[in-house]
Enzyme design. Sequence first.
Site, mmCIF file in Angstrom:
data_model
loop_
_atom_site.group_PDB
_atom_site.id
_atom_site.type_symbol
_atom_site.label_atom_id
_atom_site.label_comp_id
_atom_site.label_asym_id
_atom_site.label_seq_id
_atom_site.Cartn_x
_atom_site.Cartn_y
_atom_site.Cartn_z
ATOM 1 N N HIS A 1 -43.381 45.943 -22.214
ATOM 2 C CA HIS A 1 -42.980 46.942 -23.196
ATOM 3 C C HIS A 1 -44.228 47.482 -23.879
ATOM 4 C CE1 HIS A 1 -40.502 48.875 -26.181
ATOM 5 N NE2 HIS A 1 -40.897 48.101 -27.175
ATOM 6 N N HIS B 1 -43.420 59.024 -20.619
ATOM 7 C CA HIS B 1 -42.005 59.218 -20.945
ATOM 8 C C HIS B 1 -41.661 60.699 -20.901
ATOM 9 C CE1 HIS B 1 -41.167 55.154 -22.976
ATOM 10 N NE2 HIS B 1 -42.323 55.062 -22.347
ATOM 11 N N GLU C 1 -45.845 50.124 -19.707
ATOM 12 C CA GLU C 1 -45.341 51.262 -20.458
ATOM 13 C C GLU C 1 -46.431 51.788 -21.390
ATOM 14 O OE1 GLU C 1 -41.528 52.425 -23.307
ATOM 15 O OE2 GLU C 1 -42.110 50.321 -23.086
ATOM 16 N N ARG D 1 -41.252 57.927 -16.427
ATOM 17 C CA ARG D 1 -39.871 57.592 -16.765
ATOM 18 C C ARG D 1 -39.132 58.879 -17.083
ATOM 19 N NH1 ARG D 1 -37.823 54.460 -22.162
ATOM 20 N NH2 ARG D 1 -37.665 56.620 -22.873
ATOM 21 N N HIS E 1 -31.139 51.164 -21.363
ATOM 22 C CA HIS E 1 -31.121 50.705 -22.760
ATOM 23 C C HIS E 1 -29.865 49.903 -23.081
ATOM 24 C CE1 HIS E 1 -32.767 51.094 -26.957
ATOM 25 N NE2 HIS E 1 -33.863 51.026 -26.218
ATOM 26 N N ASP F 1 -43.445 51.825 -31.039
ATOM 27 C CA ASP F 1 -43.076 50.937 -32.147
ATOM 28 C C ASP F 1 -43.874 49.650 -32.132
ATOM 29 O OD1 ASP F 1 -41.897 49.720 -29.978
ATOM 30 O OD2 ASP F 1 -39.886 49.641 -30.830
ATOM 31 N N ASN G 1 -39.726 46.630 -35.233
ATOM 32 C CA ASN G 1 -39.193 47.926 -35.635
ATOM 33 C C ASN G 1 -37.846 47.797 -36.344
ATOM 34 O OD1 ASN G 1 -38.815 50.648 -35.928
ATOM 35 N ND2 ASN G 1 -38.843 51.138 -33.746
ATOM 36 N N ARG H 1 -40.222 42.457 -18.775
ATOM 37 C CA ARG H 1 -40.807 43.451 -19.674
ATOM 38 C C ARG H 1 -41.117 42.901 -21.060
ATOM 39 N NH1 ARG H 1 -39.105 47.793 -21.366
ATOM 40 N NH2 ARG H 1 -41.140 48.739 -21.103
ATOM 41 N N GLU I 1 -37.680 43.630 -22.929
ATOM 42 C CA GLU I 1 -38.459 44.070 -24.082
ATOM 43 C C GLU I 1 -38.006 43.421 -25.385
ATOM 44 O OE1 GLU I 1 -36.835 48.239 -25.805
ATOM 45 O OE2 GLU I 1 -37.735 48.369 -23.830
ATOM 46 N N GLU J 1 -34.322 50.007 -16.056
ATOM 47 C CA GLU J 1 -34.675 49.055 -17.120
ATOM 48 C C GLU J 1 -33.473 48.733 -17.997
ATOM 49 O OE1 GLU J 1 -37.190 49.432 -21.287
ATOM 50 O OE2 GLU J 1 -37.701 50.725 -19.587
ATOM 51 N N TYR K 1 -30.357 58.338 -26.397
ATOM 52 C CA TYR K 1 -31.607 57.577 -26.454
ATOM 53 C C TYR K 1 -32.647 58.168 -25.493
ATOM 54 C CZ TYR K 1 -35.042 54.142 -25.123
ATOM 55 O OH TYR K 1 -36.221 53.533 -24.824
ATOM 56 N N TRP L 1 -26.936 49.756 -28.624
ATOM 57 C CA TRP L 1 -27.951 50.823 -28.719
ATOM 58 C C TRP L 1 -29.185 50.397 -27.941
ATOM 59 C CZ3 TRP L 1 -33.004 51.776 -30.157
ATOM 60 C CH2 TRP L 1 -33.364 53.118 -30.194
ATOM 61 N N ASP M 1 -34.616 54.217 -18.042
ATOM 62 C CA ASP M 1 -34.209 53.192 -19.000
ATOM 63 C C ASP M 1 -32.732 53.373 -19.339
ATOM 64 O OD1 ASP M 1 -33.963 51.317 -20.978
ATOM 65 O OD2 ASP M 1 -35.450 52.193 -22.330
#
Length: 404
Positions: free
Chosen positions: A314, A123, A341, A148, A214, A318, A38, A285, A264, A238, A160, A404, A212
């Site tokens: 993961h 999600h 996921e 999640r 992130h 994406d 991605n 993951r 991930e 996560e 996010y 991010w 998550d």
Amino acid sequence: MATITDATVHVTCPGRNYVTLKITTSDGVTGIGDATLNGRELAVASYLRDHVCPLLIGRDAHRIEDTWQYLYKGAYWRRGPVTMTAIAAVDVALWDIKGKVAGLPLYQLLGGAARDGVTVYGHASGDTVPELLQDVQRFLDRGFRAVRAQAAVPGLERVYGQRKGGGDTYEPADGSLPSVEDWDTGAYLDFVPSYMAAVREKFGYGFQLLHDVHHRLTPIEAARLGKSLEPYRMFWIEDATPAEDQEAFDLIRRHTTTPLAVGEIFNSVFDCQHLITRRLIDYVRASVSHAGGVTQLRKIFALAEPYGVRSGSHGAGDLSPVSFAAALHLDLSIPNFGMQEYMAHLPGYEEVFRTSWTFEDGLMHPGDAPGIGVEFDEDAAARYPYSPKYLPVNRLRDGSVHDW
């Protein structure tokens, strides 16, 4: 001997950009692999077209392990997301071919089913806590056994994990240049426990609850979060902190019993070897597409098994349906499966990728079609040309760049 006679790369954008590798053998059998990275899709497409595909022509299509080692060790410049995503695409395509020749679904080639189905999580998100609760309800009503939960942090414009509009997925990548999101760690740490408490108060403990982070927190901040979430019996948190420093998870582990999941963005077993063998995480993951394919990810999960670490692959939108299908086959066959996921793909994908997986009572099954069970329509793919998109950049309130 069935040799590889053709290898072509297709870039398409049915809502999201996907890179698909198609391999054809001298027997006329085809296999497909996902080469999507991605925000860096064209880098992998070029790596395949310019460097990998020419090496495949004339090779025995059934020597999967040999081909994996040839592409990994033979490149000298090893690992990294571009290289490993390209290798993964070749690997999955060859497993797809082997399954079609054998007339068996991939999971049967991996030892058969170790369970009846694969538990997946959806999600749920909301701009407010009431909106989040409504979304959690929506997933529970559809039979999900795991959800999640992500909610917008008051005072931050974009956070996010927030899904806009209907459907089950979202696309954070947009535009010809990265968008910028702001971040406030203190506000986040103060807010998250309150909405997890609201979720448990309304729905109880009869389902698995995930979150998550992130990569947003330092190790000690992650420890604080894990400690504050202990009353809500999280299935995992996560990516609590960036995993380049694997020893950082030792600090988190010493301060909280909340289960930890990470991986991930891992590309090989070396990214998680310390985490697994020191029992610093509970779930790894890594994904089929970014960790070298079925051949490599299967080895990662095999390493994790004796240390009590389970899988949690993961599976965001994406990754194309090709990658997700391959993950389901692996999930179904390994003894130490934990959770998968599942983020549905954006409308238009079903024209390009025809899938055979099913969802019932919170469980998914890859189906029994030979190979991975996904068919790729090249004509449909051509109707969705590549669209430049970038993932966002994150900045703190003082303007400095953050994870991010």
